[in-house]
Write an enzyme that holds these catalytic residues in place. Structure first.
Site, PDB file in Angstrom:
ATOM      1  CG  MET A 153      38.433  50.648  42.546  1.00  0.00           C
ATOM      2  SD  MET A 153      38.823  52.428  42.461  1.00  0.00           S
ATOM      3  CE  MET A 153      40.350  52.407  41.535  1.00  0.00           C
ATOM      4  CG  ASP A 166      37.327  29.947  48.257  1.00  0.00           C
ATOM      5  OD1 ASP A 166      38.079  30.648  48.948  1.00  0.00           O
ATOM      6  OD2 ASP A 166      37.669  29.442  47.180  1.00  0.00           O
ATOM      7  CG  ASP A 220      42.447  28.942  44.818  1.00  0.00           C
ATOM      8  OD1 ASP A 220      42.611  29.782  45.716  1.00  0.00           O
ATOM      9  OD2 ASP A 220      41.409  28.858  44.145  1.00  0.00           O
TER      10      ASP A 220
END
Length: 690
Positions: free
Chosen positions: A392, A312, A532
């Site tokens: 958003m 990541d 994940d």
């Protein structure tokens, strides 16, 4: 953990290992190691020959005194091999004892009602051993967490030093990817309600104890393959040794049983046979001392062969907290109003990025600006949380206005009232920010885009050098990020990674892993969230954060207790160290056999076949001293190599060919020279007493 300072050979460990060395002489245990089991059989035969030779005089039996010495040395060989495995296991058991002290039968405040969202929820104090999967319990400041679980209400500061050795407390919170708690840790502040995720006996701590003890350690596929190979060598040399007797009779050269058994024991790969198990156990031990729990030896071993590494970006390659550095309005004359809207849109955003926008807006607008939720414009407002789908967040004001802040492509679609020229102007700003490695956010009000916010990532110092080390190991590094492709490309170049996945979704990670595996590559990945879990399960090596969700930890085959995203690099080095140590000791052991052949065989036949003198390179004193010297060397080399097996060969990130050349010279050539010198020195000493 507290294992870092543990000495290699402490008195208590050596005492336990010595006792276990004799216990392991049981044939039921020895048969698991075919090489050393063959030596044990040879020892038993020699014991019988020794007893017979005390009452009978025969050339094939030899003298009882000489036979007794050979028998004793063969027994020592087996004991030394057992000691190597026992000392490795003893180190694990010592760690397990430390962990057992952590696992106490504590009291648990078990909730009586399923309804939990009340401060006065009723509970009953029960023993932690009575808790079952699915039960709910309450923890308050000072309480020891009684069982593994996931927080379903509240957040708390937790001391995990008993498990990780890290003194700094950590924050665990319900509804996040850091909601997992471990039994045996301590709540320092606040109040949490936890759902039990493991039945008694199968908790994280129980699994740790089982793993570090090594009692149920399964051999890895490579270890099994090497054991089969060593067994084949043993069978071949058994045939070679047995067929020597007819040759000796033909050459009219009497060879005693002691000489034949000694030759057999010296030719079979006893060194690696005696140390193989210890090397595997020590590999898992090194992982544990790095605060990595490997669910199997195979996971550690596979890490050493990894071709591709998925990391990541946030928290691994970059510091993790992006900061707002610039607020760019569409119209310069509306800059103050734009700053106010940026501030309002971020007041409910508790992320570091959101907080940094508030700080920057306050700084630009003046210290007297109200920045709390008591802001006049927020009266009666509805806050909109960020979601992965919409990308958003924002706020709906009581006057009907809608403010949205988020990724450019999401705001671009939402801002349908903006003109094409405005969108084009702002898109140029967005691309410029992305090309310079920043992360652009856009802000819109009532479906009209008003400007762009620039966030900047800070690349971790030294991370480029670490990726360079991995490249030298032959490992391809892949950065995974939710950023747009331009930003991802810039950061990937700055950090020195080989590839990147931009705007990554869980299915993108999974597909990338599958594509790499389809090309025959081994892939490693680190993650902490439920999203994940599929990737961690698909990867050949999946490393889950200890602070992550239960789903992630169950899917992975390793757990990092330190929650350090860069630990994957260390995992790869530990795996490579295990493979290199095993390979080097195997090379050294086989090279040893070559030298021992030149010590014993010429000494046996040189009198009957003078031409064998050419092979008598060592010029040993006599056939008896040659055999005795070779057997003594064969026994003592095992304890000399135990520190190497436990500590491992130091790994340096160099190319495969360079590594192979260096190791062949050191352990191959060294494996021939050392026994030549060692046997010669022992022979000189032995001849002083013969």
């Amino acid at each position: 953990m507290s294992t870092d300072n543990q000495k290699l050979f402490s008195g208590a460990l050596v005492g336990d290992a010595l006792r276990e060395s004799f216990t392991k002489l049981n044939p039921k245990a020895m048969i698991k190691n075919p090489v050393m089991f063959s030596v044990e059989i040879g020892t038993v035969i020699m014991l019988g020959v020794t007893i017979l030779s005390a009452f009978m005089q025969n050339d094939s039996l030899g003298t009882s005194g000489y036979n007794l010495i050979i028998t004793f040395i063969l027994l020592l060989t087996v004991i030394f091999a057992n000691f190597a495995e026992a000392i490795a296991e003893a180190r694990g058991k010592a760690q397990a004892d430390t962990l057992r002290k952590t696992r106490k039968d504590t009291k648990a405040k078990k909730l009586q009602e399923v309804k939990i969202a009340t401060r006065d929820a009723k509970y009953t104090e029960v023993s932690s051993s009575e808790l079952k999967k699915g039960d709910l319990y309450l923890c308050e400041p000072g309480d020891i967490i009684p069982a593994d679980g996931e927080i379903v209400e509240g957040l708390a500061s937790i001391d995990e030093a008993a498990i990780t050795g890290e003194s700094a407390p950590v924050i665990r919170e319900a509804g996040t990817d850091r909601d997992s708690v471990i039994g045996g840790t301590k709540v320092l502040s606040d109040r949490i309600i936890v759902k039990v995720t493991a039945d008694p006996g199968s908790s994280f701590l129980d699994k740790m104890i089982s793993l570090v003890e090594g009692a149920n350690r399964q051999k890895t596929p490579n270890e099994i393959a090497l054991t089969i190979l060593l067994s084949s060598f043993t069978l071949i040399f058994l045939i070679v040794t047995v067929t020597l007797q007819p040759f000796a009779d033909y050459a009219n050269t009497p060879i005693s049983i002691a000489a034949l058994i000694s030759l057999f024991v010296c030719l079979i790969p006893t060194t690696i046979g005696g140390l193989l198990s210890a090397i595997g156990i020590a590999g898992m031990d090194r992982a544990l001392r790095a605060n990595i729990i490997a669910k199997s030896g195979k996971a550690v071993e596979t890490a050493g062969d990894i071709d591709t590494l998925l990391l990541d970006k946030t928290g691994t390659i970059t510091i993790g907290n992006r900061e707002a550095t610039e607020l760019i309005p569409l119209n310069k004359e509306e800059e103050k109003e734009f700053m106010q809207l940026c501030l309002i849109s971020s007041l409910s955003d508790n992320t570091p990025e959101g907080k940094s926008i508030v700080v920057l807006a306050q700084k630009k607008m003046g210290a007297n600006v109200k920045t709390g939720k008591e802001h006049p414009m927020l009266k009666g407002a509805e806050f909109i949380a960020f979601s992965a789908e919409s990308r958003m967040s924002g706020v709906n004001l009581s006057n009907g206005s809608e403010i949205r802040k988020g990724a450019w492509d999401a705001i671009k679609k939402w801002g349908k009232k903006s003109s094409d020229s405005d969108k084009k102007f702002l898109e140029e700003k967005v691309n410029k920010i992305a090309n310079n490695g920043g992360t652009p956010l856009a802000l819109a009000v009532d479906h009209k885009i008003l400007g762009v916010i620039q966030l900047e990532d800070i690349i971790k110092p030294g991370i480029s050098e670490r990726f360079s080390r991995l490249r030298k190991m032959g490992v391809k590094t892949v950065m995974v990020t939710g950023d747009n492709p331009l930003t991802a490309k810039f950061i990937a170049k700055q950090a020195g990674v080989d590839d990147f996945i931009a705007e990554a979704k869980p299915e993108d990670k999974m597909q990338y892993i599958k594509n790499e595996q389809a090309q025959g590559k081994l892939v490693a990945m680190m993650g902490d969230g439920t999203n994940d879990a599929p990737g961690l399960a698909q990867a050949d090596v999946g490393v889950a954060m200890n602070s992550g969700t239960q789903a992630a930890k169950e899917a992975a085959n390793m757990v990092d207790l330190d929650n350090d995203p860069t630990k994957l690099i260390e995992v790869v080095e530990i795996g490579k160290q295990l493979l290199i140590t095993r390979g080097n000791v195997t090379t050294f052991s086989i090279a040893n056999d070559v030298a021992k052949y030149f010590a014993i065989v010429p000494a046996l036949f040189v009198i009957a076949i003078p031409g064998m003198e050419a092979l008598n390179i060592m010029k040993l004193g006599s056939p008896q001293s040659a055999i005795l010297s070779a057997v003594i060397f064969n026994a003592i080399i095992i304890p000399f190599l135990i520190p190497l097996a436990l500590r491992g060969v130091k790994y340096r990130p160099v190319g495969a060919s360079t590594l192979l050349t260096r190791n062949l010279l050191m352990y191959g050539l060294g494996g021939i020279i050392v026994p030549f010198l060692g046997i010669k020195i022992i022979d000189l000493i032995v001849n002083l007493f013969m």
